[in-house]
Enzyme design. Structure first.
Site, short mmCIF file in Angstrom:
data_model
loop_
_atom_site.label_atom_id
_atom_site.label_comp_id
_atom_site.label_asym_id
_atom_site.label_seq_id
_atom_site.Cartn_x
_atom_site.Cartn_y
_atom_site.Cartn_z
N ASP A 94 29.39 38.68 36.73
CA ASP A 94 30.31 37.55 37.17
C ASP A 94 31.13 36.59 36.07
O ASP A 94 30.69 36.59 35.12
CB ASP A 94 29.52 36.37 37.88
CG ASP A 94 30.28 35.65 38.94
OD1 ASP A 94 31.64 35.78 39.21
OD2 ASP A 94 29.56 34.88 39.52
N ASP A 137 36.55 39.76 40.27
CA ASP A 137 35.84 39.30 39.19
C ASP A 137 34.32 39.43 39.30
O ASP A 137 33.45 38.82 38.32
CB ASP A 137 36.15 37.81 38.96
CG ASP A 137 35.34 36.83 39.72
OD1 ASP A 137 35.43 37.24 41.01
OD2 ASP A 137 35.10 35.88 39.36
N GLU A 138 33.65 40.20 40.25
CA GLU A 138 32.27 40.65 40.34
C GLU A 138 31.91 41.75 40.65
O GLU A 138 32.67 42.47 41.86
CB GLU A 138 31.85 39.47 41.58
CG GLU A 138 31.13 38.08 41.35
CD GLU A 138 30.63 37.57 42.61
OE1 GLU A 138 29.88 37.85 42.99
OE2 GLU A 138 31.65 36.44 42.89
#
Length: 425
Positions: free
Chosen positions: A16, A110-111
């Site tokens: 993350d 973003d993860e």
DNA sequence: TCTGGGGTCCTATTCCTA
DNA sequence: TCTGTAGGAATAGGACCC
């Protein structure tokens, strides 16, 4: 190489990024370093998409109304998001992940989850892989991330959250960066957490759980499963399983798209049917193009209307066969719009298509009077023109006015109307 | 004091058909 | 033709995620 095979214990990573959008903005504009940076809609109806840790110190967090954020920190720098830029960083991020394992499941820009079970012999244990990824992401992209390592997806996710930097009072405390929760430590890790930490527990479910006396994950685990099933249905059983660390879900690299849509909140409410009709056509055109880009077509067209008082309705219509043309989707969407009383004021309009099938190939019924077939050729031509000359080179005639053509692009208005984003005329 | 835009999943209701 | 019923598809809404 296998992903989450049964039997042996899995090693799953959750990676993350730390305040991803804001961090990218600082990267491309170093003047922003050290300042409270807020990425999101700056207008009255915008929200915060991401913010730097300097901004979090003021109590700002994502999803907060921009107006509130501005009150909390008047000197914050507001940046309108650059969706394409984040997409590009995200693509490079995934390239890094995929150099460690093919079992990568992206859950947002973003993860991602990584199943590294099969990579351990070659690359070392989960913790070693976690540190390697973290330092490579920093070296290659200049961005920090947190990594959680655990035997299941949801524990890995909670672990990465625990490994992040934290705001304590007016200070930012650095996080661990990588946190490992071994199988034997899962229950000790979970039990003290508040129930809101569980994936799937939002405000509504939290209220219900608290009424049953569960404040922590440990409390939840101690409740009888059938009581949870009675009050929460299927998700009650699921949450009970999670509270005992049971999460057999596999890391799934490819996930089918289930719907494609476009929606927009207006800087000012719209009251006229004509304006909204034109908006529906514009959104239908945008949705159609994205469907074709993904080689998809859909049967169900959904119109979403949010009124001035935030009351929101959806109206849908299922067609006999799947379509992917702008005019076809527009016809269904505008027909649904005709049945809605908009005089009180509409704040948001959205068009989406579900019931998707791949290939975009259409089984035409006689009812379609050959329209979709005609538009299939025209759509291909439209796509070719746009690819060569840009999105605004061609579009529905009804959207052209003195200022030219207004075509919606994905990410053009991700976080609410801009400060000067007036669409009234 | 207000509440974005991209989605997924679940549930309840309604309608149609066998 | 009427009535009940069971199942599936369509529809609408809500909760939740990033």
């Amino acid at each position: 190489v296998t992903g989450g095979q049964a039997g042996s214990e899995r090693t799953i990573l959750h990676v993350d990024m730390d305040s991803f959008f804001a961090a990218v903005e600082v990267l491309v504009d170093p003047d922003l370093a050290g300042k409270p940076v807020i990425v999101g809609g700056a207008g009255d109806r915008g929200v915060v998409a991401s913010c730097s840790y300097e901004a979090r110190v003021f109590g700002i967090h994502s999803a907060m109304p921009s107006a509130q954020a501005r009150r909390l920190c008047p000197h914050a720098v507001f940046v309108h998001g650059h969706y394409d830029l984040y997409s590009d960083y995200s693509r490079r991020l995934h390239q890094i992940f995929e150099s460690y394992t093919p079992w990568v499941e992206g859950i947002s820009l973003d993860e991602a989850f990584l199943d590294v079970t099969g990579a351990r012999r070659l690359l070392g244990n989960g913790e070693a892989i976690g540190w390697a990824i973290r330092s490579q992401v920093k070296d290659d992209l200049g961005l920090w991330c947190a990594v959680g390592v655990a035997p299941s997806k949801f524990v890995a996710k909670l672990a990465s959250k625990a490994a992040k930097p934290k705001v304590v009072g007016r200070e930012v405390k650095p996080g661990a960066g990588v946190l490992v929760v071994p199988a034997a430590g899962v229950l000790d890790f979970l039990r003290p957490l508040p129930i809101e930490a569980l994936w799937g527990v939002g405000p509504a479910t939290a209220t219900k759980l608290k009424r049953l006396g569960a404040l922590t994950v440990g409390d939840l685990a101690d409740l009888p499963a059938d009581q949870l099933r009675r009050s929460l249905g299927k998700s009650g059983q699921h949450l009970h399983d999670l509270s005992w660390g049971r999460d057999p879900r596999a890391v799934e690299p490819v996930q089918a798209v289930k719907s494609v849509g476009h929606e927009e909140t207006y800087a000012h409410d719209h009251h006229e049917h004509d304006t909204l009709h034109r908006e529906a056509v514009r959104m239908a055109d945008a949705v159609a193009q994205r469907l074709r880009t993904h080689h998809l077509a859909g049967r169900t067209v959904v119109l979403k209307v949010r009124f001035h008082d935030f009351n929101t309705i959806t109206r849908s219509h299922t067609l006999p066969s799947a379509i992917d043309s702008g005019p076809g989707i527009a016809r269904a969407a505008t027909a649904l719009l005709e049945q809605v009383d908009v005089t009180a004021g509409v704040r948001l309009l959205g068009v989406s298509v579900t019931n998707l099938s791949e290939g975009g190939g259409r089984q035409l019924s006689l009812d379609d009077v050959g329209d979709e077939a005609t538009w299939s050729n025209a759509s291909a031509a439209i796509d070719a023109v746009r690819q060569r000359f840009g999105d605004e080179a061609v579009g529905p005639a009804s959207l052209v006015d003195a200022e030219g053509l207004h075509v919606k692009r994905r990410g053009a208005q991700q976080w609410g109307p801009g400060a000067r984003g007036r669409t009234d005329r």
